[in-house]
Design an enzyme around this catalytic site. Structure first.
Site, PDB file in Angstrom:
ATOM      1  N   MET A 205       1.034  -1.379  -0.234  1.00  0.00           N
ATOM      2  CA  MET A 205      -0.128  -0.032   0.149  1.00  0.00           C
ATOM      3  C   MET A 205       1.106   1.325  -0.213  1.00  0.00           C
ATOM      4  O   MET A 205       0.452   2.417  -0.020  1.00  0.00           O
ATOM      5  CB  MET A 205      -0.803  -0.007   1.364  1.00  0.00           C
ATOM      6  CG  MET A 205      -0.312  -0.384   2.805  1.00  0.00           C
ATOM      7  SD  MET A 205      -1.545   0.258   4.056  1.00  0.00           S
ATOM      8  CE  MET A 205      -2.058   2.046   3.589  1.00  0.00           C
ATOM      9  N   TYR A 206       2.500   1.170   0.114  1.00  0.00           N
ATOM     10  CA  TYR A 206       3.006   2.420  -0.038  1.00  0.00           C
ATOM     11  C   TYR A 206       3.702   3.098  -1.384  1.00  0.00           C
ATOM     12  O   TYR A 206       3.471   2.109  -2.004  1.00  0.00           O
ATOM     13  CB  TYR A 206       4.114   2.392   0.601  1.00  0.00           C
ATOM     14  CG  TYR A 206       3.943   1.873   2.088  1.00  0.00           C
ATOM     15  CD1 TYR A 206       3.431   1.785   3.102  1.00  0.00           C
ATOM     16  CD2 TYR A 206       5.681   1.220   2.847  1.00  0.00           C
ATOM     17  CE1 TYR A 206       3.782   1.637   4.345  1.00  0.00           C
ATOM     18  CE2 TYR A 206       5.456   0.636   4.191  1.00  0.00           C
ATOM     19  CZ  TYR A 206       4.357   0.960   4.972  1.00  0.00           C
ATOM     20  OH  TYR A 206       4.280   0.435   6.451  1.00  0.00           O
ATOM     21  N   SER A 207       3.099   3.824  -1.617  1.00  0.00           N
ATOM     22  CA  SER A 207       2.475   5.630  -0.980  1.00  0.00           C
ATOM     23  C   SER A 207       1.317   5.306  -1.828  1.00  0.00           C
ATOM     24  O   SER A 207       1.241   6.869  -2.244  1.00  0.00           O
ATOM     25  CB  SER A 207       3.700   5.998  -0.275  1.00  0.00           C
ATOM     26  OG  SER A 207       4.773   6.181  -2.132  1.00  0.00           O
TER      27      SER A 207
END
Length: 322
Positions: free
Chosen positions: A52-54
């Site tokens: 999920m970054y970023s």
């Protein structure tokens, strides 16, 4: 440098976990490469990222950090010299929190592709959705371990009840067991971890890699009034720490930092590293100067007086308990 063994695995890491959340967010690819090079050159080997970054800053769909790390490993030809931890199950712009079999199987393939590798050293369940049966999640991880796509598993945002249930299920059914926990834990946020998670950690011999080890930057000491909030994209988060307790902790960090000729961030991370079962704090840097400061925490040995002072002040009142 003395290495730390993660849980009951054969993985050994230097006692600091570099946070990759800034790669593709506040650092572009070139600067990310420079920080990663400096990290390895300093003798460290453990990098933390997530699928999920970023996305939440750049408006992407997640994976920007993994992509940069993958390009860096390919360019340097050093995959066998680094330990990569990444995560699945967290919310991104295209899905909600999800710890189902379908999502994990989809997520691991995307992470492997972005990282340009055929295995992940430590694969975290980033968020437990609290509705998927733990058996489904753990048997899915078992598939990935058997296939060689994942070496070992770990967990982050999960209730203490579901964590214990998961560990018990793995043991009873001879399945891969969570070897590490990544909780919220720092000098201004202690009670949540210490009261409900630490006993489970001790019972199951988990290794702990705390996130928000510097309380999103508050414990660096650069946020001491509301006018300081504009100093970074995360500045507004500091309002929750800017109270009497927070300022007292900063004053203690200032005092100890002056004594050891260092900076508050280094002292704060050294305190965290001195706590039981901590394998190394997770922190990110956006410059080589910041990187040197946070890495120097591994060689700073706080004495008894330092630890007593920090423990006393930070236990007076707990903020933002989870």
């Amino acid at each position: 440098m003395k290495k730390i063994k993660i849980g009951q695995t054969d993985i050994e890491v230097a006692p600091f976990n570099l946070g990759g959340n800034v790669f593709g967010w506040t650092l572009d690819e070139q600067k990310s490469f420079e920080l990663l090079d400096a990290f390895i050159e300093a003798g460290f080997n453990f990098i933390d990222t997530a699928d999920m970054y970023s996305y939440w800053i750049n408006g992407g769909v997640g994976g920007e950090s993994e992509t940069i790390i993958g390009k860096w490993m390919k360019a340097r030809g050093n995959r066998d010299k680094v330990i990569i931890a990444t995560k699945v199950g967290g919310p991104t712009g295209v899905h909600e929190t999800d710890s189902s079999r379908r999502h994990i199987l989809e997520g691991v393939e995307k992470s492997l592709e972005r990282l340009q590798t055929n295995y992940i050293d430590l694969y975290y369940l980033h968020y437990d959705d609290e509705k998927t049966p733990i058996e489904e999640t753990l048997r899915t991880f078992h598939e990935l371990v058997k296939a060689g796509k994942v070496k070992h598993i770990a967990v982050s945002n999960i209730s203490p009840e579901r964590l214990r249930e998961s560990l018990e299920f793995s043991e009873k059914n001879n399945l891969p067991k969570y070897q590490a926990l990544q909780p919220l834990y720092n000098l201004v946020e202690r009670k949540g971890y210490e009261t409900v998670y630490a006993p489970i950690v001790a019972e199951y011999n988990l290794t702990v890699f705390p996130y928000f080890a510097l309380a999103a930057g508050f414990l660096t000491g650069k946020y001491r009034s509301e006018t300081d909030f504009s100093k970074s994209p995360r500045g507004q988060r500091m309002a929750q720490y800017l109270n009497e307790q927070g300022l007292n902790i900063l004053n203690a960090l200032d005092q100890i930092a002056e004594k050891h000729n260092t900076v508050p961030a280094t002292v704060s991370l050294a305190w965290l590293s001195a706590q039981p079962h901590i394998g190394g704090p997770i922190a990110s840097a956006t410059s080589k100067e910041q990187l040197e400061q946070i890495l120097s925490s591994t060689s700073l040995k706080l004495d008894k007086d330092d630890l007593v002072l920090l423990n006393k002040i930070s236990k007076q009142k707990h903020a933002n308990i989870v």
